[in-house]
Motif scaffolding. Sequence first.
Motif, mmCIF file in Angstrom:
data_model
loop_
_atom_site.group_PDB
_atom_site.id
_atom_site.type_symbol
_atom_site.label_atom_id
_atom_site.label_comp_id
_atom_site.label_asym_id
_atom_site.label_seq_id
_atom_site.Cartn_x
_atom_site.Cartn_y
_atom_site.Cartn_z
ATOM 1 N N TRP A 81 0.819 -1.224 0.000
ATOM 2 C CA TRP A 81 0.000 0.000 0.000
ATOM 3 C C TRP A 81 0.850 1.270 0.000
ATOM 4 C CZ3 TRP A 81 -0.562 -3.936 3.723
ATOM 5 C CH2 TRP A 81 -1.575 -4.849 3.443
ATOM 6 N N ASP A 82 2.198 1.121 -0.070
ATOM 7 C CA ASP A 82 3.096 2.269 0.067
ATOM 8 C C ASP A 82 2.877 3.348 -0.989
ATOM 9 O OD1 ASP A 82 4.293 1.553 2.364
ATOM 10 O OD2 ASP A 82 6.189 0.845 1.497
ATOM 11 N N ASN A 83 2.478 2.921 -2.192
ATOM 12 C CA ASN A 83 2.336 3.920 -3.251
ATOM 13 C C ASN A 83 0.895 4.370 -3.463
ATOM 14 O OD1 ASN A 83 5.127 3.921 -3.768
ATOM 15 N ND2 ASN A 83 4.899 1.997 -4.930
ATOM 16 N N TYR A 277 -4.485 0.454 22.930
ATOM 17 C CA TYR A 277 -3.214 -0.150 23.357
ATOM 18 C C TYR A 277 -2.553 -0.838 22.178
ATOM 19 C CZ TYR A 277 -5.163 1.047 27.821
ATOM 20 O OH TYR A 277 -5.688 1.775 28.865
ATOM 21 N N GLU A 278 -1.272 -0.552 21.965
ATOM 22 C CA GLU A 278 -0.594 -1.092 20.790
ATOM 23 C C GLU A 278 0.906 -1.148 21.019
ATOM 24 O OE1 GLU A 278 -0.525 1.708 17.437
ATOM 25 O OE2 GLU A 278 -1.029 3.303 18.839
ATOM 26 N N PRO A 279 1.595 -2.069 20.327
ATOM 27 C CA PRO A 279 3.057 -2.047 20.393
ATOM 28 C C PRO A 279 3.589 -0.822 19.655
ATOM 29 C CG PRO A 279 2.310 -3.601 18.729
ATOM 30 C CD PRO A 279 1.080 -3.115 19.438
ATOM 31 N N SER A 283 4.461 -3.035 11.263
ATOM 32 C CA SER A 283 3.946 -4.336 10.817
ATOM 33 C C SER A 283 5.058 -5.293 10.379
ATOM 34 C CB SER A 283 2.972 -4.109 9.662
ATOM 35 O OG SER A 283 3.647 -3.450 8.605
ATOM 36 N N ALA A 284 6.306 -4.832 10.430
ATOM 37 C CA ALA A 284 7.490 -5.665 10.139
ATOM 38 C C ALA A 284 7.280 -6.597 8.949
ATOM 39 C CB ALA A 284 7.891 -6.463 11.387
ATOM 40 N N PRO A 285 7.056 -6.045 7.755
ATOM 41 C CA PRO A 285 6.770 -6.908 6.591
ATOM 42 C C PRO A 285 7.898 -7.906 6.312
ATOM 43 C CG PRO A 285 6.695 -4.565 5.984
ATOM 44 C CD PRO A 285 7.005 -4.612 7.433
ATOM 45 N N ASP A 286 9.137 -7.549 6.715
ATOM 46 C CA ASP A 286 10.272 -8.447 6.438
ATOM 47 C C ASP A 286 10.179 -9.778 7.170
ATOM 48 O OD1 ASP A 286 10.581 -6.799 8.728
ATOM 49 O OD2 ASP A 286 12.765 -6.991 8.728
ATOM 50 N N ILE A 287 9.434 -9.821 8.290
ATOM 51 C CA ILE A 287 9.344 -11.098 9.026
ATOM 52 C C ILE A 287 7.896 -11.593 9.137
ATOM 53 C CG2 ILE A 287 11.482 -10.798 10.358
ATOM 54 C CD1 ILE A 287 9.656 -9.942 12.751
ATOM 55 N N ILE A 292 8.000 -15.563 13.753
ATOM 56 C CA ILE A 292 9.187 -15.311 14.589
ATOM 57 C C ILE A 292 9.145 -13.948 15.302
ATOM 58 C CG2 ILE A 292 10.721 -16.815 13.239
ATOM 59 C CD1 ILE A 292 11.845 -14.229 11.927
ATOM 60 N N ALA A 293 8.070 -13.182 15.072
ATOM 61 C CA ALA A 293 7.994 -11.844 15.683
ATOM 62 C C ALA A 293 7.930 -11.958 17.204
ATOM 63 C CB ALA A 293 6.753 -11.121 15.174
ATOM 64 N N ASN A 294 8.451 -10.963 17.871
ATOM 65 C CA ASN A 294 8.408 -10.901 19.328
ATOM 66 C C ASN A 294 7.034 -10.359 19.749
ATOM 67 O OD1 ASN A 294 8.781 -10.391 22.029
ATOM 68 N ND2 ASN A 294 10.779 -9.406 21.775
HETATM 69 P P1 NAD Z 1 8.849 -1.844 11.859
HETATM 70 O O1 NAD Z 1 8.731 -1.493 13.296
HETATM 71 O O2 NAD Z 1 7.716 -2.567 11.260
HETATM 72 O O3 NAD Z 1 10.186 -2.727 11.636
HETATM 73 C C1 NAD Z 1 11.498 -2.236 11.894
HETATM 74 C C2 NAD Z 1 12.451 -3.425 12.127
HETATM 75 O O4 NAD Z 1 12.169 -3.987 13.410
HETATM 76 C C3 NAD Z 1 12.261 -4.565 11.112
HETATM 77 O O5 NAD Z 1 13.499 -5.149 10.848
HETATM 78 C C4 NAD Z 1 11.363 -5.554 11.830
HETATM 79 O O6 NAD Z 1 11.547 -6.896 11.434
HETATM 80 C C5 NAD Z 1 11.783 -5.358 13.289
HETATM 81 N N1 NAD Z 1 10.651 -5.592 14.194
HETATM 82 C C6 NAD Z 1 9.581 -4.788 14.402
HETATM 83 N N2 NAD Z 1 8.742 -5.337 15.272
HETATM 84 C C7 NAD Z 1 9.275 -6.518 15.640
HETATM 85 C C8 NAD Z 1 8.864 -7.556 16.513
HETATM 86 N N3 NAD Z 1 7.718 -7.497 17.206
HETATM 87 N N4 NAD Z 1 9.660 -8.644 16.628
HETATM 88 C C9 NAD Z 1 10.813 -8.735 15.971
HETATM 89 N N5 NAD Z 1 11.271 -7.792 15.135
HETATM 90 C C10 NAD Z 1 10.506 -6.694 14.960
HETATM 91 O O7 NAD Z 1 9.122 -0.471 11.086
HETATM 92 P P2 NAD Z 1 9.262 -0.207 9.509
HETATM 93 O O8 NAD Z 1 9.972 -1.336 8.845
HETATM 94 O O9 NAD Z 1 9.789 1.166 9.420
HETATM 95 O O10 NAD Z 1 7.768 -0.169 8.962
HETATM 96 C C11 NAD Z 1 7.086 -1.275 8.370
HETATM 97 C C12 NAD Z 1 5.639 -0.887 8.122
HETATM 98 O O11 NAD Z 1 4.999 -0.640 9.380
HETATM 99 C C13 NAD Z 1 5.491 0.401 7.298
HETATM 100 O O12 NAD Z 1 4.413 0.221 6.407
HETATM 101 C C14 NAD Z 1 5.169 1.456 8.329
HETATM 102 O O13 NAD Z 1 4.410 2.505 7.802
HETATM 103 C C15 NAD Z 1 4.375 0.653 9.326
HETATM 104 N N6 NAD Z 1 4.359 1.194 10.701
HETATM 105 C C16 NAD Z 1 3.199 1.046 11.381
HETATM 106 C C17 NAD Z 1 3.140 1.441 12.698
HETATM 107 C C18 NAD Z 1 1.865 1.208 13.445
HETATM 108 O O14 NAD Z 1 1.031 0.440 12.994
HETATM 109 N N7 NAD Z 1 1.669 1.824 14.584
HETATM 110 C C19 NAD Z 1 4.258 2.005 13.334
HETATM 111 C C20 NAD Z 1 5.457 2.099 12.603
HETATM 112 C C21 NAD Z 1 5.496 1.687 11.276
#
Ligand code: NAD
Length: 360
Positions: A81-83, A277-279, A283-287, A292-294
């Motif tokens: 959805w980035d674009n 309440y939220e972390p 959304s850490a798309p890479d993992i 494996i997310a924490n």
């Molecule tokens: P991100 O926090 O998603 O990830 C940053 C890095 O931290 C990544 O390498 C990820 O794998 C790692 N990481 C994050 N949470 C983790 C967890 N619970 N366990 C293990 N590793 C974790 O930030 P980003 O990559 O800059 O953003 C990814 C997407 O998330 C973007 O689309 C961004 O807009 C969105 N975003 C959403 C929120 C929200 O929903 N409140 C906040 C920040 C970013």
Amino acid sequence: MAEVKKIAVIAGDGIGPEVVNEAIKVLKRVEELYGYRFEFEHGLFGGIAIDEKGTPLPDETLQMCRSADAVLLGAVGGPKWDNNPKELRPETGLLGIRKELGLFSNLRPAVVFDCLIEASTLKREVLEGTDLIVVRELTGGIYFGDKFRREGPGGEEAVDTSVYSVMEVERIVRQAFEIARKRRKKLASVDKANVLETSRLWRETVNRIAPEYPDVELEHILVDNCAMQLLRRPASFDVIVTENMFGDILSDEAAMLTGSIGMLASASLGEGSFGLYEPVHGSAPDIAGKGIANPLATILSAAMMLRYTFNYADAADSIEKAVQDVLNAGHRTADIAVDSSKAISTEQMGSLVAEHMRKV
Ligand code: NAD
């Protein structure tokens, strides 16, 4: 029988659903241990809502949140959805939900877990015992004041205005005093009263309210000094309350005392006991999808919900204690593991926390 508390669950995208599931697992364990009762209602939000409903914040999700006692949010966003144009971006939903739900303060705890201390860039002796919370005003100040450009004698000028009303300061300062009462009863009010008029109004208001909370020890501290003291003596802080921009910067600084982003919880509160309440992480798309997310940031956010919205301090304590115990026993997800071959999954971490919980 305990009253049923309604929790709106908006898991969102990426790792959102994975970490939210583990927080729900822990909340169900709270029901078993304490007899409290929760009703979970699920709604679409973020990218998934764009795909299915054509908008990041569908009306039915907003209504669901409004009729709930609290909201548990995962995370939103992702490359898909980035674009998109602004109105079709997941982040637009985030700003929208905070505004629509009248959330005017953001709470970010920074807790240093003894067994993870080596993950921080600061020395053990500085960090030991750090357990603080930054209460940031979220809807006023320079981010929301008039902004414009104009021609001046030196060429083009840019103007940002910062405005705070007594009402805006009063409501967040009262909230911070109440939070301090639930903790170690120390409040640091951060401002720049030696220079800024908004800060002078802030300090006057804090001083007027303080006599209502004689049990809370109050300290005024200038923002530049606070930035230094957070690195020099973080363990001496309990609750820090401040305006929007100072809070934005100080909460990120405080977060970095602790190490991993996967451990950072947050809450946004409005009038009364309602909260979202939220972390802190995204959304850490890479993992995403790898399991494996924490989940600890989301689990600790659920503990904040129990403490600040439902006033179930006993159950909140038992979750926080279980997290400490699980970490002390050496269990780690990949992001905080020293030896990644021994890392456990999202689901295993959630189950371990639930299993370690005891009635306190
Ligand atoms: P991100 O926090 O998603 O990830 C940053 C890095 O931290 C990544 O390498 C990820 O794998 C790692 N990481 C994050 N949470 C983790 C967890 N619970 N366990 C293990 N590793 C974790 O930030 P980003 O990559 O800059 O953003 C990814 C997407 O998330 C973007 O689309 C961004 O807009 C969105 N975003 C959403 C929120 C929200 O929903 N409140 C906040 C920040 C970013």
